[in-house]
Design a protein around this motif. Sequence first.
Motif, PDB file in Angstrom:
ATOM      1  N   HIS A  15       0.860  -1.187  -0.035  1.00 39.23           N
ATOM      2  CA  HIS A  15      -0.222  -0.013  -0.033  1.00 39.23           C
ATOM      3  C   HIS A  15       0.733   1.303   0.011  1.00 39.23           C
ATOM      4  O   HIS A  15       0.144   2.347  -0.337  1.00 39.23           O
ATOM      5  N   CYS A  16       2.286   1.237   0.245  1.00 38.82           N
ATOM      6  CA  CYS A  16       2.975   2.338   0.434  1.00 38.82           C
ATOM      7  C   CYS A  16       3.084   3.008  -0.893  1.00 38.82           C
ATOM      8  O   CYS A  16       3.793   2.431  -1.972  1.00 38.82           O
ATOM      9  N   THR A 130      -8.905   7.232   2.504  1.00 40.53           N
ATOM     10  CA  THR A 130      -8.191   5.899   2.144  1.00 40.53           C
ATOM     11  C   THR A 130      -7.610   5.334   3.268  1.00 40.53           C
ATOM     12  O   THR A 130      -7.402   3.964   3.259  1.00 40.53           O
ATOM     13  N   ARG A 133      -9.991   2.554   4.179  1.00 35.28           N
ATOM     14  CA  ARG A 133     -10.311   1.617   2.811  1.00 35.28           C
ATOM     15  C   ARG A 133      -8.897   0.729   2.692  1.00 35.28           C
ATOM     16  O   ARG A 133      -9.139  -0.437   2.285  1.00 35.28           O
ATOM     17  N   LEU A 134      -7.755   1.418   2.822  1.00 32.39           N
ATOM     18  CA  LEU A 134      -6.607   0.608   2.454  1.00 32.39           C
ATOM     19  C   LEU A 134      -6.476  -0.904   3.214  1.00 32.39           C
ATOM     20  O   LEU A 134      -6.135  -1.733   2.846  1.00 32.39           O
ATOM     21  N   THR A 135      -7.080  -0.820   4.364  1.00 33.73           N
ATOM     22  CA  THR A 135      -6.871  -1.996   5.174  1.00 33.73           C
ATOM     23  C   THR A 135      -7.969  -3.117   5.035  1.00 33.73           C
ATOM     24  O   THR A 135      -7.710  -4.163   5.614  1.00 33.73           O
ATOM     25  N   MET A 137      -8.063  -3.828   1.724  1.00 34.40           N
ATOM     26  CA  MET A 137      -7.480  -4.670   0.399  1.00 34.40           C
ATOM     27  C   MET A 137      -7.077  -5.732   0.762  1.00 34.40           C
ATOM     28  O   MET A 137      -6.012  -5.725   1.867  1.00 34.40           O
ATOM     29  N   ASP A 141      -0.228  -6.688   3.597  1.00 33.61           N
ATOM     30  CA  ASP A 141       0.199  -5.614   4.355  1.00 33.61           C
ATOM     31  C   ASP A 141      -0.692  -5.694   5.552  1.00 33.61           C
ATOM     32  O   ASP A 141      -0.478  -5.394   6.917  1.00 33.61           O
ATOM     33  N   HIS A 151      -1.638   0.313  12.008  1.00 31.86           N
ATOM     34  CA  HIS A 151      -1.713   1.531  11.171  1.00 31.86           C
ATOM     35  C   HIS A 151      -2.740   2.584  11.413  1.00 31.86           C
ATOM     36  O   HIS A 151      -2.184   3.554  11.569  1.00 31.86           O
ATOM     37  N   ARG A 212      -3.304   4.941  -5.382  1.00 31.95           N
ATOM     38  CA  ARG A 212      -3.963   4.564  -3.972  1.00 31.95           C
ATOM     39  C   ARG A 212      -5.328   5.049  -3.935  1.00 31.95           C
ATOM     40  O   ARG A 212      -6.220   4.384  -3.265  1.00 31.95           O
ATOM     41  N   CYS A 215      -8.787   2.435  -4.356  1.00 31.58           N
ATOM     42  CA  CYS A 215      -9.166   1.666  -3.178  1.00 31.58           C
ATOM     43  C   CYS A 215     -10.841   2.177  -2.913  1.00 31.58           C
ATOM     44  O   CYS A 215     -11.520   1.649  -2.142  1.00 31.58           O
ATOM     45  N   TYR A 239      -6.202  -2.244  -6.788  1.00 31.47           N
ATOM     46  CA  TYR A 239      -7.187  -2.169  -5.925  1.00 31.47           C
ATOM     47  C   TYR A 239      -8.507  -2.055  -6.601  1.00 31.47           C
ATOM     48  O   TYR A 239      -9.653  -2.309  -5.644  1.00 31.47           O
TER      49      TYR A 239
END
Length: 244
Positions: A15-16, A130, A133-135, A137, A141, A151, A212, A215, A239
């Motif tokens: 995700h970075c 984000t 939401r990123l978590t 995906m 990670d 996080h 990014r 997502c 994503y």
Amino acid sequence: MKDMDVEYTFHCYDHCPFGNRVAFLMDKHGILYKKVVYGYGSGALPEDCEGEGYDGKLNPRTLTGKKQLPVLQGDGVPTAPGAIGMPESLEICSFLIGRHGLSVPCATGRADVDAFVRSLLDKNVMNPLTLTRLTKMPVPDWDDPRDVSYHLWKHAKKGDICAFESPREDARAIVALNEKLQELPALMLGDGCLNPWGWGMDDVILLPWLRRLTCIKGIEFPKGVETYMSAVGAQVVNYAQHAV
């Protein structure tokens, strides 16, 4: 391209955006690498993080002594004493460009592109749209619940907003972001890239932030921008099919 048969190990978080810079560059130029993705909480010291973090099987501290990714590892990669890989995304990009003789024009500092990126990175928009939401995906990670917990703790500690308070606020922000994205085609002065002299560091810096945003369910990229995004990043997870 020089040294075409060299293959690296690329240690990163999926995700970075900083790790994505390196991945986009390597994919664009056909540089061989094995991608190793780490749990985001692994390597964080609970005694320093209010109990958050853990010592995972994959631990970035074994690479450089720090919880620091991305890291490039391989024959010929310069390393600091005690490290087995090279950290810092732009330094990695610079090394790869030099070693492999890549044609990658330097960042221009274009005021219009910088203003667009700054608007994307408005922490009162990008973060609440984000960070949570990123978590969700499906990438390594977040394989361990402690990755998500770390996080969210880390960003809350920094004072970041991890999500909007209401669905209505969230929806309004998505509409405004879609309107902002309509400005992007006018900034793309080259054939599938930002500058007429070709794909370069301006693209390396912008593309991860656009990725990014994928997502977010309901995000709408203008015609041509999706092609721009999909032309590179073979090992960067899309994503969009998991957007929430």
